[in-house]
Design a protein around this motif. Structure first.
Motif, PDB file in Angstrom:
ATOM      1  N   VAL A 299       0.820  -1.226  -0.065  1.00  0.00           N
ATOM      2  CA  VAL A 299      -0.001   0.145   0.064  1.00  0.00           C
ATOM      3  C   VAL A 299       1.023   1.250   0.064  1.00  0.00           C
ATOM      4  O   VAL A 299       1.872   1.319   0.810  1.00  0.00           O
ATOM      5  CB  VAL A 299      -0.859  -0.101   1.251  1.00  0.00           C
ATOM      6  CG1 VAL A 299      -1.668   1.248   1.212  1.00  0.00           C
ATOM      7  CG2 VAL A 299      -1.954  -1.122   1.166  1.00  0.00           C
ATOM      8  N   ARG A 300       0.604   2.139  -0.868  1.00  0.00           N
ATOM      9  CA  ARG A 300       1.396   3.469  -0.899  1.00  0.00           C
ATOM     10  C   ARG A 300       0.423   4.513  -1.040  1.00  0.00           C
ATOM     11  O   ARG A 300      -0.838   4.448  -1.530  1.00  0.00           O
ATOM     12  CB  ARG A 300       2.197   3.227  -2.315  1.00  0.00           C
ATOM     13  CG  ARG A 300       2.987   2.142  -2.554  1.00  0.00           C
ATOM     14  CD  ARG A 300       4.292   2.071  -1.562  1.00  0.00           C
ATOM     15  NE  ARG A 300       5.294   1.491  -1.809  1.00  0.00           N
ATOM     16  CZ  ARG A 300       5.176   0.105  -1.207  1.00  0.00           C
ATOM     17  NH1 ARG A 300       4.409  -0.012  -0.379  1.00  0.00           N
ATOM     18  NH2 ARG A 300       6.212  -0.665  -1.234  1.00  0.00           N
ATOM     19  N   ILE A 301       0.758   5.894  -0.539  1.00  0.00           N
ATOM     20  CA  ILE A 301       0.083   6.976  -0.589  1.00  0.00           C
ATOM     21  C   ILE A 301       1.031   7.939  -1.059  1.00  0.00           C
ATOM     22  O   ILE A 301       2.398   7.939  -1.124  1.00  0.00           O
ATOM     23  CB  ILE A 301      -0.583   7.301   0.847  1.00  0.00           C
ATOM     24  CG1 ILE A 301       0.631   7.470   1.903  1.00  0.00           C
ATOM     25  CG2 ILE A 301      -1.446   6.278   1.264  1.00  0.00           C
ATOM     26  CD1 ILE A 301      -0.005   8.058   3.289  1.00  0.00           C
ATOM     27  N   SER A 302       0.298   8.941  -1.701  1.00  0.00           N
ATOM     28  CA  SER A 302       0.906   9.868  -2.293  1.00  0.00           C
ATOM     29  C   SER A 302       1.662  11.155  -1.150  1.00  0.00           C
ATOM     30  O   SER A 302       0.923  11.187  -0.081  1.00  0.00           O
ATOM     31  CB  SER A 302       0.014  10.735  -3.351  1.00  0.00           C
ATOM     32  OG  SER A 302      -1.074  11.341  -2.688  1.00  0.00           O
ATOM     33  N   HIS A 303       2.308  11.898  -1.826  1.00  0.00           N
ATOM     34  CA  HIS A 303       2.757  13.065  -0.898  1.00  0.00           C
ATOM     35  C   HIS A 303       1.876  13.680  -0.421  1.00  0.00           C
ATOM     36  O   HIS A 303       1.724  14.257   0.859  1.00  0.00           O
ATOM     37  CB  HIS A 303       3.885  13.918  -1.458  1.00  0.00           C
ATOM     38  CG  HIS A 303       4.452  14.830  -0.933  1.00  0.00           C
ATOM     39  ND1 HIS A 303       4.167  16.170  -0.911  1.00  0.00           N
ATOM     40  CD2 HIS A 303       5.463  14.978   0.121  1.00  0.00           C
ATOM     41  CE1 HIS A 303       4.823  16.948  -0.104  1.00  0.00           C
ATOM     42  NE2 HIS A 303       5.616  16.162   0.535  1.00  0.00           N
ATOM     43  N   GLU A 304       0.917  14.132  -1.123  1.00  0.00           N
ATOM     44  CA  GLU A 304      -0.354  15.180  -0.940  1.00  0.00           C
ATOM     45  C   GLU A 304      -1.288  14.471  -0.165  1.00  0.00           C
ATOM     46  O   GLU A 304      -1.781  15.202   0.759  1.00  0.00           O
ATOM     47  CB  GLU A 304      -1.069  15.334  -2.293  1.00  0.00           C
ATOM     48  CG  GLU A 304      -0.314  16.195  -3.439  1.00  0.00           C
ATOM     49  CD  GLU A 304       0.734  15.554  -4.031  1.00  0.00           C
ATOM     50  OE1 GLU A 304       0.703  14.287  -4.005  1.00  0.00           O
ATOM     51  OE2 GLU A 304       1.520  16.273  -4.704  1.00  0.00           O
ATOM     52  N   GLU A 305      -1.576  13.044  -0.108  1.00  0.00           N
ATOM     53  CA  GLU A 305      -2.210  12.376   1.132  1.00  0.00           C
ATOM     54  C   GLU A 305      -1.731  12.489   2.208  1.00  0.00           C
ATOM     55  O   GLU A 305      -2.293  12.764   3.362  1.00  0.00           O
ATOM     56  CB  GLU A 305      -2.429  10.870   0.463  1.00  0.00           C
ATOM     57  CG  GLU A 305      -3.411  10.877  -0.961  1.00  0.00           C
ATOM     58  CD  GLU A 305      -3.542   9.472  -1.192  1.00  0.00           C
ATOM     59  OE1 GLU A 305      -4.730   8.821  -1.616  1.00  0.00           O
ATOM     60  OE2 GLU A 305      -2.400   8.794  -1.487  1.00  0.00           O
ATOM     61  N   LEU A 306      -0.474  12.374   2.247  1.00  0.00           N
ATOM     62  CA  LEU A 306       0.280  12.346   3.627  1.00  0.00           C
ATOM     63  C   LEU A 306       0.255  13.818   4.296  1.00  0.00           C
ATOM     64  O   LEU A 306      -0.031  13.885   5.571  1.00  0.00           O
ATOM     65  CB  LEU A 306       1.741  11.796   3.444  1.00  0.00           C
ATOM     66  CG  LEU A 306       2.624  11.939   4.458  1.00  0.00           C
ATOM     67  CD1 LEU A 306       2.194  10.708   5.563  1.00  0.00           C
ATOM     68  CD2 LEU A 306       4.121  11.747   4.200  1.00  0.00           C
ATOM     69  N   MET A 307       0.723  14.698   3.515  1.00  0.00           N
ATOM     70  CA  MET A 307       0.448  16.078   3.891  1.00  0.00           C
ATOM     71  C   MET A 307      -0.999  16.425   4.531  1.00  0.00           C
ATOM     72  O   MET A 307      -1.283  16.969   5.445  1.00  0.00           O
ATOM     73  CB  MET A 307       0.785  17.123   2.775  1.00  0.00           C
ATOM     74  CG  MET A 307       2.034  16.983   2.640  1.00  0.00           C
ATOM     75  SD  MET A 307       3.524  17.351   3.448  1.00  0.00           S
ATOM     76  CE  MET A 307       3.478  19.118   3.615  1.00  0.00           C
ATOM     77  N   LYS A 308      -2.078  15.792   3.686  1.00  0.00           N
ATOM     78  CA  LYS A 308      -3.583  16.136   4.217  1.00  0.00           C
ATOM     79  C   LYS A 308      -3.764  15.264   5.475  1.00  0.00           C
ATOM     80  O   LYS A 308      -4.397  15.785   6.238  1.00  0.00           O
ATOM     81  CB  LYS A 308      -4.518  15.627   2.932  1.00  0.00           C
ATOM     82  CG  LYS A 308      -5.868  15.982   3.397  1.00  0.00           C
ATOM     83  CD  LYS A 308      -6.674  15.578   2.019  1.00  0.00           C
ATOM     84  CE  LYS A 308      -8.169  15.612   2.385  1.00  0.00           C
ATOM     85  NZ  LYS A 308      -8.928  15.361   1.306  1.00  0.00           N
ATOM     86  N   GLU A 309      -3.018  14.260   5.361  1.00  0.00           N
ATOM     87  CA  GLU A 309      -3.279  13.369   6.831  1.00  0.00           C
ATOM     88  C   GLU A 309      -2.840  13.921   8.025  1.00  0.00           C
ATOM     89  O   GLU A 309      -3.315  13.962   8.949  1.00  0.00           O
ATOM     90  CB  GLU A 309      -2.820  12.113   6.641  1.00  0.00           C
ATOM     91  CG  GLU A 309      -2.965  11.077   7.693  1.00  0.00           C
ATOM     92  CD  GLU A 309      -2.447   9.561   7.562  1.00  0.00           C
ATOM     93  OE1 GLU A 309      -1.983   8.913   8.550  1.00  0.00           O
ATOM     94  OE2 GLU A 309      -2.519   9.356   6.161  1.00  0.00           O
ATOM     95  N   PHE A 310      -1.770  14.825   7.702  1.00  0.00           N
ATOM     96  CA  PHE A 310      -1.105  15.447   9.073  1.00  0.00           C
ATOM     97  C   PHE A 310      -1.670  16.701   8.972  1.00  0.00           C
ATOM     98  O   PHE A 310      -0.810  17.577   9.842  1.00  0.00           O
ATOM     99  CB  PHE A 310       0.364  15.078   9.010  1.00  0.00           C
ATOM    100  CG  PHE A 310       0.804  13.940   9.234  1.00  0.00           C
ATOM    101  CD1 PHE A 310       0.860  13.400  10.567  1.00  0.00           C
ATOM    102  CD2 PHE A 310       1.107  12.766   8.340  1.00  0.00           C
ATOM    103  CE1 PHE A 310       1.253  12.144  10.992  1.00  0.00           C
ATOM    104  CE2 PHE A 310       1.699  11.608   8.760  1.00  0.00           C
ATOM    105  CZ  PHE A 310       1.743  11.601   9.822  1.00  0.00           C
TER     106      PHE A 310
END
Length: 71
Positions: free
Chosen positions: A58-69
């Motif tokens: 499972v991978r997430i994008s940089h944008e998804e990671l930034m949104k999550e935090f």
């Protein structure tokens, strides 16, 4: 403090002496650093192999990671 003896050929001895002189080290400092780095590298490789074996893909994008935090 423990003492260890290392037997090496003349060619390797000259190379090591040039290296430690260039880097302003003692033979003991160089040997200690080199041995500990080798142990650390092997440990890091073991940890990496374990992580790869447990990877679920499972991978997430940089944008998804930034949104999550919230960034």
């Amino acid at each position: 403090m423990a003492t260890m003896t290392l037997r090496i050929n003349e060619e390797d001895s000259k190379l090591i002496k040039k290296y430690i002189q260039l880097h302003d080290l003692t033979i003991s400092e160089f040997a200690r650093q080199s041995m500990l780095e080798k142990i650390e590298d092997e440990y890091d490789l073991q940890v990496l192999r374990q992580a790869m074996a447990e990877d679920d893909g499972v991978r997430i994008s940089h944008e998804e990671l930034m949104k999550e935090f919230g960034l």
